[in-house]
Design an enzyme around this catalytic site. Sequence first.
Site, mmCIF file in Angstrom:
data_model
loop_
_atom_site.group_PDB
_atom_site.id
_atom_site.type_symbol
_atom_site.label_atom_id
_atom_site.label_comp_id
_atom_site.label_asym_id
_atom_site.label_seq_id
_atom_site.Cartn_x
_atom_site.Cartn_y
_atom_site.Cartn_z
ATOM 1 N N HIS A 21 -55.640 51.576 50.050
ATOM 2 C CA HIS A 21 -54.887 51.735 48.804
ATOM 3 C C HIS A 21 -53.892 52.904 48.824
ATOM 4 O O HIS A 21 -53.866 53.730 47.912
ATOM 5 C CB HIS A 21 -55.825 51.913 47.618
ATOM 6 N N HIS B 19 -64.720 43.384 37.692
ATOM 7 C CA HIS B 19 -65.255 43.770 36.388
ATOM 8 C C HIS B 19 -65.001 42.651 35.373
ATOM 9 O O HIS B 19 -64.026 41.915 35.472
ATOM 10 C CB HIS B 19 -64.583 45.057 35.889
ATOM 11 N N ASP C 244 -58.179 44.881 45.765
ATOM 12 C CA ASP C 244 -58.966 45.927 45.113
ATOM 13 C C ASP C 244 -60.416 45.511 44.941
ATOM 14 O O ASP C 244 -61.259 46.361 44.706
ATOM 15 C CB ASP C 244 -58.335 46.307 43.761
#
Length: 170
Positions: A55, A130, A126
Amino acid sequence: HSEDEERLTDRFILINKKKGVSEHERWRDPISAVLSTKKVIKFAKKHKTKAHILHISTKEEIALLKSKGKYMTAEVTPQHLTLFSPNCYKKLGTLSQMNPPIRTKSHQNGLWKGISDGIINVIGSDHAPHTLKEKKRNWPNSPSGMPGVQTLLPIMLNHVNSKKISLLKL
């Protein structure tokens, strides 16, 4: 993720949490990423060991990684290549919250340059699934991260279609 934890801890107490998710990027500033990336590069070279940085989010890290040597690889996410602040925080709120944070258009342009210059080795995801309910919590109680495995290819093919990148770079 390359972010200096000590700096993040020190800065968190300075952030105005009432301002919401727009403070996420201010808290986890580019200096936090650069300090950590410098350490990783230093130790990889010193110990002649492999290291991979996930990232990458700043143009300054791209500049540092130009001299990464044979031991280093680096990755960017489609989110960092597609979204930019402050727009993403205004439009998507905590749904765009990830670590390191989505940054300004200037940083995004630096990441694209890192790809075109061959500094970035991997486009990653990523991988943070969630729930929508969790992501909609008020910041800083909202979790960082975005799902992305299922959208990585379509997003990157869209960038190919818009001539941002060629298939040869993917």
